[in-house]
Enzyme design. Structure first.
Site, PDB file in Angstrom:
ATOM      1  N   GLU A   1       4.407 -10.412  14.435  1.00  0.00           N
ATOM      2  CA  GLU A   1       3.733 -10.940  15.620  1.00  0.00           C
ATOM      3  C   GLU A   1       4.055 -12.425  15.811  1.00  0.00           C
ATOM      4  O   GLU A   1       4.308 -12.881  16.915  1.00  0.00           O
ATOM      5  CB  GLU A   1       2.224 -10.728  15.481  1.00  0.00           C
ATOM      6  CG  GLU A   1       1.462 -11.061  16.739  1.00  0.00           C
ATOM      7  CD  GLU A   1      -0.016 -10.729  16.618  1.00  0.00           C
ATOM      8  OE1 GLU A   1      -0.760 -11.139  17.520  1.00  0.00           O
ATOM      9  OE2 GLU A   1      -0.421 -10.080  15.640  1.00  0.00           O
TER      10      GLU A   1
ATOM     11  N   ARG B   1       0.810  -1.223   0.000  1.00  0.00           N
ATOM     12  CA  ARG B   1       0.000   0.000   0.000  1.00  0.00           C
ATOM     13  C   ARG B   1       0.841   1.270   0.000  1.00  0.00           C
ATOM     14  O   ARG B   1       0.349   2.332  -0.377  1.00  0.00           O
ATOM     15  CB  ARG B   1      -1.004  -0.041   1.146  1.00  0.00           C
ATOM     16  CG  ARG B   1      -2.071  -1.127   0.907  1.00  0.00           C
ATOM     17  CD  ARG B   1      -3.109  -1.193   2.002  1.00  0.00           C
ATOM     18  NE  ARG B   1      -2.556  -1.401   3.319  1.00  0.00           N
ATOM     19  CZ  ARG B   1      -2.420  -2.582   3.910  1.00  0.00           C
ATOM     20  NH1 ARG B   1      -2.799  -3.674   3.286  1.00  0.00           N
ATOM     21  NH2 ARG B   1      -1.917  -2.676   5.116  1.00  0.00           N
TER      22      ARG B   1
END
Length: 172
Positions: free
Chosen positions: A95, A58
Protein backbone atom coordinates in the site's frame (compact mmCIF):
# COMPACT_ATOMS: atom_id res chain seq x y z
CA UNK A 1 -17.23 -27.33 12.55
CA UNK A 2 -17.80 -23.66 11.83
CA UNK A 3 -14.27 -22.24 11.73
CA UNK A 4 -15.61 -18.71 11.62
CA UNK A 5 -16.58 -19.13 15.27
CA UNK A 6 -12.85 -19.42 16.04
CA UNK A 7 -11.76 -16.20 14.35
CA UNK A 8 -11.51 -13.11 16.54
CA UNK A 9 -12.52 -9.87 14.81
CA UNK A 10 -10.47 -6.88 15.96
CA UNK A 11 -11.87 -3.57 14.75
CA UNK A 12 -9.42 -0.76 14.03
CA UNK A 13 -6.32 -2.96 13.84
CA UNK A 14 -3.72 -2.34 12.55
CA UNK A 15 -5.31 0.99 11.70
CA UNK A 16 -8.68 2.69 11.82
CA UNK A 17 -11.18 1.31 9.34
CA UNK A 18 -9.69 -2.20 9.25
CA UNK A 19 -11.62 -5.19 10.57
CA UNK A 20 -8.74 -7.57 11.36
CA UNK A 21 -9.37 -11.31 11.20
CA UNK A 22 -7.23 -12.77 13.99
CA UNK A 23 -6.30 -16.43 13.49
CA UNK A 24 -4.51 -16.75 16.84
CA UNK A 25 -7.78 -17.86 18.43
CA UNK A 26 -8.18 -20.55 15.77
CA UNK A 27 -4.66 -21.94 16.17
CA UNK A 28 -5.02 -21.81 19.97
CA UNK A 29 -8.03 -24.13 19.80
CA UNK A 30 -6.61 -27.62 19.18
CA UNK A 31 -9.78 -28.91 17.55
CA UNK A 32 -10.23 -25.91 15.24
CA UNK A 33 -6.55 -25.88 14.27
CA UNK A 34 -6.58 -29.61 13.53
CA UNK A 35 -9.82 -29.25 11.58
CA UNK A 36 -8.41 -26.44 9.40
CA UNK A 37 -5.18 -28.33 8.69
CA UNK A 38 -7.05 -31.58 8.02
CA UNK A 39 -9.57 -29.85 5.76
CA UNK A 40 -6.89 -28.38 3.49
CA UNK A 41 -4.74 -31.52 3.63
CA UNK A 42 -7.81 -33.59 2.73
CA UNK A 43 -8.41 -31.38 -0.29
CA UNK A 44 -4.79 -31.91 -1.35
CA UNK A 45 -4.38 -35.61 -0.57
CA UNK A 46 -5.00 -36.92 -4.10
CA UNK A 47 -3.18 -34.10 -5.90
CA UNK A 48 0.33 -35.64 -5.65
CA UNK A 49 1.88 -32.58 -4.02
CA UNK A 50 5.69 -32.58 -3.85
CA UNK A 51 6.09 -29.40 -1.81
CA UNK A 52 3.91 -27.03 0.13
CA UNK A 53 5.00 -23.39 -0.02
CA UNK A 54 4.09 -21.06 2.83
CA UNK A 55 4.73 -17.31 2.90
CA UNK A 56 6.12 -15.64 6.00
CA UNK A 57 4.87 -15.78 8.65
CA UNK A 58 1.37 -17.15 9.03
CA UNK A 59 1.74 -19.35 5.96
CA UNK A 60 4.28 -21.29 8.02
CA UNK A 61 1.63 -22.03 10.66
CA UNK A 62 -0.60 -23.86 8.22
CA UNK A 63 1.78 -24.88 5.45
CA UNK A 64 4.21 -26.90 7.56
CA UNK A 65 1.63 -29.15 9.26
CA UNK A 66 -0.17 -29.64 5.95
CA UNK A 67 3.11 -30.65 4.29
CA UNK A 68 3.79 -33.06 7.15
CA UNK A 69 0.31 -34.57 6.83
CA UNK A 70 0.79 -35.06 3.08
CA UNK A 71 4.32 -36.43 3.38
CA UNK A 72 5.50 -33.50 1.25
CA UNK A 73 8.34 -31.04 1.72
CA UNK A 74 7.81 -27.52 3.03
CA UNK A 75 9.34 -24.41 1.45
CA UNK A 76 9.24 -21.13 3.38
CA UNK A 77 8.95 -17.84 1.53
CA UNK A 78 10.80 -15.17 3.50
CA UNK A 79 11.32 -11.46 3.39
CA UNK A 80 14.62 -10.29 1.94
CA UNK A 81 17.73 -11.13 3.92
CA UNK A 82 16.21 -13.90 6.06
CA UNK A 83 17.44 -16.92 4.07
CA UNK A 84 21.07 -18.02 4.41
CA UNK A 85 21.70 -19.41 0.92
CA UNK A 86 21.37 -18.27 -2.71
CA UNK A 87 17.87 -17.03 -3.40
CA UNK A 88 15.34 -16.16 -6.05
CA UNK A 89 13.68 -12.82 -5.35
CA UNK A 90 10.65 -10.85 -6.38
CA UNK A 91 9.82 -7.25 -5.57
CA UNK A 92 6.17 -6.47 -4.98
CA UNK A 93 4.15 -3.38 -4.18
CA UNK A 94 2.55 -2.66 -0.85
CA UNK A 95 0.00 0.00 0.00
CA UNK A 96 2.87 2.36 0.86
CA UNK A 97 6.10 1.29 -0.82
CA UNK A 98 7.39 -2.14 -1.77
CA UNK A 99 8.99 -5.25 -0.33
CA UNK A 100 10.97 -8.27 -1.53
CA UNK A 101 10.14 -11.94 -1.07
CA UNK A 102 12.65 -14.76 -1.49
CA UNK A 103 13.01 -18.52 -1.66
CA UNK A 104 16.17 -20.59 -1.84
CA UNK A 105 17.19 -21.23 -5.46
CA UNK A 106 17.22 -24.97 -4.84
CA UNK A 107 13.98 -25.14 -2.81
CA UNK A 108 11.76 -26.16 -5.71
CA UNK A 109 12.78 -28.57 -8.44
CA UNK A 110 11.67 -28.16 -12.03
CA UNK A 111 8.32 -29.89 -12.35
CA UNK A 112 7.58 -30.09 -8.62
CA UNK A 113 3.85 -30.11 -7.94
CA UNK A 114 3.27 -27.25 -5.51
CA UNK A 115 0.49 -26.28 -3.13
CA UNK A 116 0.72 -22.68 -1.96
CA UNK A 117 -0.83 -22.34 1.51
CA UNK A 118 -1.42 -19.15 3.47
CA UNK A 119 -3.73 -17.91 6.18
CA UNK A 120 -5.45 -15.10 4.27
CA UNK A 121 -6.31 -13.96 0.76
CA UNK A 122 -6.95 -10.22 0.66
CA UNK A 123 -5.91 -8.24 -2.43
CA UNK A 124 -3.85 -11.10 -3.85
CA UNK A 125 -0.69 -9.00 -4.20
CA UNK A 126 1.55 -11.11 -1.99
CA UNK A 127 0.11 -14.37 -3.29
CA UNK A 128 0.52 -13.45 -6.95
CA UNK A 129 4.15 -12.53 -6.21
CA UNK A 130 4.74 -15.90 -4.55
CA UNK A 131 3.14 -17.59 -7.56
CA UNK A 132 5.71 -15.87 -9.79
CA UNK A 133 8.56 -17.02 -7.53
CA UNK A 134 7.34 -20.63 -7.62
CA UNK A 135 7.01 -20.58 -11.39
CA UNK A 136 10.40 -18.87 -11.76
CA UNK A 137 11.87 -21.79 -9.80
CA UNK A 138 10.22 -24.28 -12.16
CA UNK A 139 7.38 -25.42 -9.92
CA UNK A 140 3.90 -26.27 -11.15
CA UNK A 141 1.22 -24.70 -8.98
CA UNK A 142 -1.48 -27.29 -8.44
CA UNK A 143 -3.58 -25.32 -5.97
CA UNK A 144 -3.56 -22.21 -3.79
CA UNK A 145 -5.22 -22.65 -0.41
CA UNK A 146 -6.26 -20.22 2.31
CA UNK A 147 -7.92 -20.42 5.67
CA UNK A 148 -9.63 -17.03 5.15
CA UNK A 149 -10.63 -15.06 2.06
CA UNK A 150 -11.76 -11.43 2.16
CA UNK A 151 -14.00 -11.60 -0.90
CA UNK A 152 -14.68 -7.87 -1.26
CA UNK A 153 -10.98 -7.23 -1.91
CA UNK A 154 -11.15 -9.44 -5.03
CA UNK A 155 -7.77 -11.12 -4.55
CA UNK A 156 -9.07 -14.21 -6.31
CA UNK A 157 -9.19 -12.20 -9.54
CA UNK A 158 -5.38 -11.96 -9.50
CA UNK A 159 -5.25 -15.75 -9.29
CA UNK A 160 -7.40 -16.54 -12.33
CA UNK A 161 -6.42 -19.80 -13.96
CA UNK A 162 -5.39 -21.37 -10.64
CA UNK A 163 -7.35 -23.69 -8.40
CA UNK A 164 -8.11 -21.63 -5.27
CA UNK A 165 -9.61 -22.94 -2.03
CA UNK A 166 -10.62 -20.91 1.02
CA UNK A 167 -12.19 -22.37 4.14
CA UNK A 168 -13.78 -19.16 5.43
CA UNK A 169 -15.09 -16.26 3.37
CA UNK A 170 -15.79 -12.79 4.70
CA UNK A 171 -17.44 -9.87 2.95
CA UNK A 172 -15.66 -7.00 4.64
Amino acid sequence: MNLQDNIRIVEGFPKKGISFKDITTLIRDKDAFKYAVDKIAGYLKDKNIDVVVGPEARGFLFGAPIAYTLGAGFVPVRKQGKLPYDTLSIKYDLEYGSDVLQIHKDAINKGDRVALVDDLLATGGTTSSVVKLIEQAGGEIVTIDFVIELTDLKGREKLKGYDVLSLIKYDI
